[in-house]
Motif scaffolding. Sequence first.
Motif, PDB file in Angstrom:
ATOM      1  N   GLU A  47       0.791  -1.227   0.000  1.00 12.91           N
ATOM      2  CA  GLU A  47       0.000   0.000   0.000  1.00 12.91           C
ATOM      3  C   GLU A  47       0.826   1.281   0.000  1.00 12.91           C
ATOM      4  OE1 GLU A  47      -4.044   1.631   1.451  1.00 12.91           O
ATOM      5  OE2 GLU A  47      -3.118   0.381   2.948  1.00 12.91           O
ATOM      6  N   LEU A  48       0.423   2.183  -0.875  1.00 16.65           N
ATOM      7  CA  LEU A  48       0.980   3.535  -0.855  1.00 16.65           C
ATOM      8  C   LEU A  48       0.043   4.383  -0.019  1.00 16.65           C
ATOM      9  CD1 LEU A  48       1.591   4.096  -4.658  1.00 16.65           C
ATOM     10  CD2 LEU A  48       3.371   3.981  -2.930  1.00 16.65           C
ATOM     11  N   ALA A  49       0.582   5.434   0.609  1.00 15.32           N
ATOM     12  CA  ALA A  49      -0.294   6.363   1.317  1.00 15.32           C
ATOM     13  C   ALA A  49      -1.231   6.987   0.292  1.00 15.32           C
ATOM     14  CB  ALA A  49       0.549   7.440   1.971  1.00 15.32           C
ATOM     15  N   HIS A  50      -2.455   7.285   0.698  1.00 17.46           N
ATOM     16  CA  HIS A  50      -3.375   7.934  -0.225  1.00 17.46           C
ATOM     17  C   HIS A  50      -3.034   9.410  -0.298  1.00 17.46           C
ATOM     18  CE1 HIS A  50      -6.976   8.709  -2.479  1.00 17.46           C
ATOM     19  NE2 HIS A  50      -7.363   9.606  -1.602  1.00 17.46           N
ATOM     20  N   GLY A  51      -2.983   9.931  -1.507  1.00 20.92           N
ATOM     21  CA  GLY A  51      -2.722  11.365  -1.654  1.00 20.92           C
ATOM     22  C   GLY A  51      -1.300  11.655  -2.105  1.00 20.92           C
ATOM     23  N   ASP A  52      -0.940  12.913  -1.912  1.00 18.11           N
ATOM     24  CA  ASP A  52       0.299  13.458  -2.421  1.00 18.11           C
ATOM     25  C   ASP A  52       1.546  12.668  -2.035  1.00 18.11           C
ATOM     26  OD1 ASP A  52       0.853  15.564  -4.065  1.00 18.11           O
ATOM     27  OD2 ASP A  52       1.686  16.762  -2.425  1.00 18.11           O
ATOM     28  N   GLN A  53       1.647  12.311  -0.759  1.00 18.51           N
ATOM     29  CA  GLN A  53       2.862  11.637  -0.302  1.00 18.51           C
ATOM     30  C   GLN A  53       3.010  10.264  -0.961  1.00 18.51           C
ATOM     31  OE1 GLN A  53       5.276  13.129   1.509  1.00 18.51           O
ATOM     32  NE2 GLN A  53       6.490  11.325   1.036  1.00 18.51           N
ATOM     33  N   GLY A  54       1.884   9.547  -1.122  1.00 24.63           N
ATOM     34  CA  GLY A  54       1.915   8.238  -1.782  1.00 24.63           C
ATOM     35  C   GLY A  54       2.397   8.364  -3.210  1.00 24.63           C
ATOM     36  N   ILE A  55       1.958   9.433  -3.878  1.00 27.14           N
ATOM     37  CA  ILE A  55       2.362   9.663  -5.267  1.00 27.14           C
ATOM     38  C   ILE A  55       3.867   9.920  -5.337  1.00 27.14           C
ATOM     39  CG2 ILE A  55       2.128  11.277  -7.212  1.00 27.14           C
ATOM     40  CD1 ILE A  55      -0.829  11.579  -6.453  1.00 27.14           C
ATOM     41  N   VAL A  56       4.348  10.776  -4.449  1.00 34.79           N
ATOM     42  CA  VAL A  56       5.781  11.069  -4.445  1.00 34.79           C
ATOM     43  C   VAL A  56       6.591   9.802  -4.156  1.00 34.79           C
ATOM     44  CG1 VAL A  56       7.623  12.352  -3.301  1.00 34.79           C
ATOM     45  CG2 VAL A  56       5.485  13.496  -3.842  1.00 34.79           C
ATOM     46  N   ASP A  57       6.141   8.999  -3.182  1.00 35.16           N
ATOM     47  CA  ASP A  57       6.851   7.763  -2.852  1.00 35.16           C
ATOM     48  C   ASP A  57       6.914   6.833  -4.062  1.00 35.16           C
ATOM     49  OD1 ASP A  57       7.150   8.711  -0.308  1.00 35.16           O
ATOM     50  OD2 ASP A  57       5.533   7.512   0.568  1.00 35.16           O
ATOM     51  N   ASP A  58       5.792   6.746  -4.768  1.00 28.21           N
ATOM     52  CA  ASP A  58       5.743   5.870  -5.928  1.00 28.21           C
ATOM     53  C   ASP A  58       6.666   6.386  -7.044  1.00 28.21           C
ATOM     54  OD1 ASP A  58       4.738   3.509  -7.018  1.00 28.21           O
ATOM     55  OD2 ASP A  58       3.203   4.559  -8.183  1.00 28.21           O
TER      56      ASP A  58
END
Length: 219
Positions: free
Chosen positions: A136-147
């Motif tokens: 799982e990626l965090a939902h939202g901006d931080q998840g996008i950056v992590d990905d």
Amino acid sequence: MGVLVLNSLSQFLRDYPGMSTAPCSDAGVCLRGKFRFKADVSGNDEIDDSYKLEIVVPDKFPQALPKVKETGGKIPRDGNFHVNQDGTLCLGSPLRLLRKVHSAPNLPGFADKCLVPYLYAVSYKLMHGGDFVFGELAHGDQGIVDDYSVMLGLKERPQVTQAIQLLGIKKRIANKRPCPCGCGKRLGACPFHHKLNEFRKMAPVSWFKAHALNDRNRI
Ligand SMILES: [Zn+2]
Ligand SMILES: [Zn+2]
């Protein structure tokens, strides 16, 4: 209607007979109905489930991504289930979805690579609780950056932001700017530009410009 959308529409409707075309206010194709899928992921159970969906496929597909809403009220409307505030489903980070769609640029490919894995994870979570089954990626901006950081091989958020910004300007100009990898050279002089060029093949400059990351929300 785009040629690619049209060509793959009949295949999609054969694969998902509960879905049919519906009147659409946006430019593109709207698909509504019961989306039934059967899927398994190695090590996890096979899941046979269905969701009432509305899928809006833009004319520019596959260079623009479809928007999907769940209309049956089965998926809790929150970030834990990756539902966006406007009710669309968060099927993954935009760049990740773009790359998946690019590898199979048609509607069955979108269903198979983007939609079914998400719905599988939702069904699994509804049955068993816990996290999404696909790391799982965090939902939202931080998840996008992590990905993006994984996809681009860049560690820091400003580097990731800079790389997406460079994709949002013409290659010739971007190549004269400093490289985001930290090498100290200009982009055109660093092998990192090959990585960015792979993404350039998948969408026009305007797409990346529209998906630029906001540096102000730095966490
Ligand atoms: Zn999400
Ligand atoms: Zn570099």
